[in-house]
Each structure stands twice: as structure tokens, then as C-alpha cells.
Design a protein around this motif. Structure first.
Motif, PDB file in Angstrom:
ATOM      1  N   TYR A  91      30.985  46.409  50.894  1.00 47.64           N
ATOM      2  CA  TYR A  91      30.917  45.065  51.867  1.00 47.64           C
ATOM      3  C   TYR A  91      29.400  43.837  51.109  1.00 47.64           C
ATOM      4  N   LEU A  92      28.895  44.271  50.505  1.00 52.64           N
ATOM      5  CA  LEU A  92      27.473  43.106  49.625  1.00 52.64           C
ATOM      6  C   LEU A  92      27.961  42.346  49.064  1.00 52.64           C
ATOM      7  N   ILE A  93      29.225  43.290  48.211  1.00 53.00           N
ATOM      8  CA  ILE A  93      29.867  42.598  46.943  1.00 53.00           C
ATOM      9  C   ILE A  93      30.729  41.743  48.120  1.00 53.00           C
ATOM     10  N   ASN A  94      32.203  41.969  48.546  1.00 51.67           N
ATOM     11  CA  ASN A  94      32.713  41.344  49.187  1.00 51.67           C
ATOM     12  C   ASN A  94      32.193  39.400  50.323  1.00 51.67           C
ATOM     13  N   THR A  95      30.814  39.842  50.829  1.00 51.25           N
ATOM     14  CA  THR A  95      30.050  38.925  51.331  1.00 51.25           C
ATOM     15  C   THR A  95      29.621  38.249  50.934  1.00 51.25           C
ATOM     16  N   LEU A  96      29.191  38.493  50.280  1.00 51.33           N
ATOM     17  CA  LEU A  96      27.553  37.396  48.855  1.00 51.33           C
ATOM     18  C   LEU A  96      28.427  37.223  47.482  1.00 51.33           C
ATOM     19  N   ASN A  97      29.796  37.628  47.424  1.00 49.17           N
ATOM     20  CA  ASN A  97      30.393  37.337  46.005  1.00 49.17           C
ATOM     21  C   ASN A  97      29.952  37.143  44.830  1.00 49.17           C
ATOM     22  N   PRO A  98      28.939  37.852  44.145  1.00 45.43           N
ATOM     23  CA  PRO A  98      28.014  37.804  43.103  1.00 45.43           C
ATOM     24  C   PRO A  98      28.686  37.371  41.633  1.00 45.43           C
ATOM     25  N   ALA A  99      28.114  36.291  41.021  1.00 43.74           N
ATOM     26  CA  ALA A  99      28.550  35.648  39.997  1.00 43.74           C
ATOM     27  C   ALA A  99      28.733  36.793  38.620  1.00 43.74           C
ATOM     28  N   ILE A 100      28.187  37.832  38.528  1.00 40.72           N
ATOM     29  CA  ILE A 100      27.945  38.991  37.658  1.00 40.72           C
ATOM     30  C   ILE A 100      28.782  40.267  38.040  1.00 40.72           C
ATOM     31  N   LEU A 101      30.067  40.679  38.400  1.00 40.99           N
ATOM     32  CA  LEU A 101      30.765  42.354  38.451  1.00 40.99           C
ATOM     33  C   LEU A 101      29.864  43.684  38.221  1.00 40.99           C
ATOM     34  N   GLY A 102      29.922  43.244  37.215  1.00 39.36           N
ATOM     35  CA  GLY A 102      29.113  44.582  36.862  1.00 39.36           C
ATOM     36  C   GLY A 102      30.081  45.751  36.395  1.00 39.36           C
ATOM     37  N   ASP A 103      30.179  46.408  36.386  1.00 31.86           N
ATOM     38  CA  ASP A 103      31.116  47.653  35.013  1.00 31.86           C
ATOM     39  C   ASP A 103      32.134  48.806  36.168  1.00 31.86           C
ATOM     40  N   ALA A 104      31.416  48.627  37.347  1.00 36.80           N
ATOM     41  CA  ALA A 104      31.482  49.762  37.686  1.00 36.80           C
ATOM     42  C   ALA A 104      32.387  48.498  39.397  1.00 36.80           C
ATOM     43  N   ILE A 105      33.058  48.207  40.011  1.00 33.73           N
ATOM     44  CA  ILE A 105      32.827  47.992  41.553  1.00 33.73           C
ATOM     45  C   ILE A 105      34.104  49.151  42.470  1.00 33.73           C
ATOM     46  N   PRO A 106      33.250  49.709  43.688  1.00 32.50           N
ATOM     47  CA  PRO A 106      33.542  50.976  43.769  1.00 32.50           C
ATOM     48  C   PRO A 106      34.448  50.637  44.157  1.00 32.50           C
ATOM     49  N   ARG A 107      35.763  51.399  44.848  1.00 30.78           N
ATOM     50  CA  ARG A 107      36.792  51.134  45.779  1.00 30.78           C
ATOM     51  C   ARG A 107      36.077  52.104  46.685  1.00 30.78           C
ATOM     52  N   ALA A 108      35.795  51.342  47.747  1.00 32.70           N
ATOM     53  CA  ALA A 108      36.059  52.010  49.652  1.00 32.70           C
ATOM     54  C   ALA A 108      35.917  51.072  50.119  1.00 32.70           C
ATOM     55  N   ILE A 109      36.065  51.075  51.618  1.00 37.58           N
ATOM     56  CA  ILE A 109      36.176  50.852  52.681  1.00 37.58           C
ATOM     57  C   ILE A 109      35.033  50.429  52.968  1.00 37.58           C
ATOM     58  N   PRO A 110      34.772  48.902  53.609  1.00 37.47           N
ATOM     59  CA  PRO A 110      33.478  48.384  53.185  1.00 37.47           C
ATOM     60  C   PRO A 110      32.923  48.655  54.804  1.00 37.47           C
ATOM     61  N   ILE A 111      31.479  49.092  54.143  1.00 37.87           N
ATOM     62  CA  ILE A 111      30.629  49.298  55.578  1.00 37.87           C
ATOM     63  C   ILE A 111      29.374  48.444  55.829  1.00 37.87           C
ATOM     64  N   LYS A 112      30.005  47.484  57.198  1.00 36.87           N
ATOM     65  CA  LYS A 112      28.741  46.750  57.128  1.00 36.87           C
ATOM     66  C   LYS A 112      27.439  46.408  57.620  1.00 36.87           C
ATOM     67  N   GLU A 113      26.420  46.312  57.324  1.00 35.69           N
ATOM     68  CA  GLU A 113      25.216  46.346  57.230  1.00 35.69           C
ATOM     69  C   GLU A 113      24.450  44.937  56.895  1.00 35.69           C
ATOM     70  N   ASN A 114      22.995  44.319  57.289  1.00 42.03           N
ATOM     71  CA  ASN A 114      22.600  43.048  57.429  1.00 42.03           C
ATOM     72  C   ASN A 114      22.371  42.891  55.850  1.00 42.03           C
ATOM     73  N   LEU A 115      22.357  41.597  56.112  1.00 45.77           N
ATOM     74  CA  LEU A 115      21.584  41.166  54.288  1.00 45.77           C
ATOM     75  C   LEU A 115      19.700  40.615  54.414  1.00 45.77           C
ATOM     76  N   PRO A 116      19.437  40.533  53.435  1.00 43.98           N
ATOM     77  CA  PRO A 116      18.120  40.455  52.866  1.00 43.98           C
ATOM     78  C   PRO A 116      17.828  39.344  53.560  1.00 43.98           C
ATOM     79  N   TRP A 117      18.182  38.471  53.488  1.00 48.25           N
ATOM     80  CA  TRP A 117      17.932  37.053  54.148  1.00 48.25           C
ATOM     81  C   TRP A 117      18.099  37.489  56.085  1.00 48.25           C
ATOM     82  N   GLU A 118      18.097  38.805  56.360  1.00 49.78           N
ATOM     83  CA  GLU A 118      18.673  37.824  57.743  1.00 49.78           C
ATOM     84  C   GLU A 118      17.176  39.027  58.888  1.00 49.78           C
ATOM     85  N   ASP A 119      17.120  38.293  59.912  1.00 47.90           N
ATOM     86  CA  ASP A 119      15.952  39.331  60.678  1.00 47.90           C
ATOM     87  C   ASP A 119      16.713  40.193  61.492  1.00 47.90           C
TER      88      ASP A 119
END
Length: 119
Positions: A91-119
Motif C-alpha cells: 500500500y505504501l509503495i503504491n501510494t507514495l511511489n518511492p524513487a528507489i524500489l529496492g530489491d524486494a517488492i512485496p507481492r501482496a494485496i494492499p492493506i491501507k494504513e495511515n501515512l506518517p504525515w497524517e494526523d
């Protein structure tokens, strides 16, 4: 709702100055986010998961992140149970679109959670 860790003084932790011996790092497994900038200019560099101490130690040694150090590289992490970890990371990868994906992108159904910048 995830509890995103901040450093002393209720500020985001500097990736290169964070206290690796702090219990919140030593004893936590979950997800983490690395970024620089604030507000609308914030750029997420990486999202990952695993043992937070191990992951932050690797990031601190990685020249890719050191190249951004002059911009102020922040890190935060949250404790996430192993059964939910890949889904939250996805979910975080799909939502925040990081510049560096790294070596292991999980294959999972996204689970929505709060972002650190949200109250």
C-alpha cells in the motif's frame, strides 16, 4: 492505525543521526519510509520492511542515500505484525511511489494504513 516513530523533540529522525541502540529500533520489525523535503516538496526515496535495526543499518551504509544527505534524509518506522507487513508495504509503495524500489517488492494485496504525515 500505525504509530510512526519520531525522534526526541517530536521531530522526524535523520537517517544518518538516528540512535541505532534505541529500543524502538532494536526491538521493532515492521515497515519504514525514507524521504527528504517537507510538505508538497517531499520526495519519498524508499519504502521497506523487516527488522528496523538491520534495515536502517544497511541504508546508512548505502551510497545512494548518502548522496541525498545534504538535503536532510528522514526516516520513520512503524511496528507491523508479520501477517500484515507485505500488504502494508505494498500500500505504501503504491501510494507514495518511492524513487528507489529496492530489491524486494512485496507481492501482496494492499492493506491501507495511515501515512506518517497524517494526523
Amino acid at each position: 492505525m500505525l504509530q510512526w516513530y519520531k525522534c526526541k523533540g517530536d521531530i522526524w529522525c535523520d537517517l544518518f543521526k538516528v540512535d541505532l541502540d534505541h529500543p524502538s529500533i532494536r526491538n521493532t520489525s515492521g515497515v519504514y519510509i525514507v524521504w527528504y523535503g517537507q510538505g508538497p516538496t517531499r520526495k519519498v526515496l524508499r519504502i521497506g520492511m523487516g527488522n528496523i535495526f538491520t534495515e536502517i543499518t544497511k541504508l546508512q551504509k548505502d551510497l545512494t542515500y548518502k548522496a541525498f544527505a545534504a538535503h536532510g534524509v528522514n526516516v520513520t518506522w512503524a511496528d507491523v505484525p508479520i501477517m500484515k507487513r507485505a500488504g502494508v508495504a505494498t500500500y505504501l509503495i503504491n501510494t507514495l511511489n518511492p524513487a528507489i524500489l529496492g530489491d524486494a517488492i512485496p507481492r501482496a494485496i494492499p492493506i491501507k494504513e495511515n501515512l506518517p504525515w497524517e494526523d
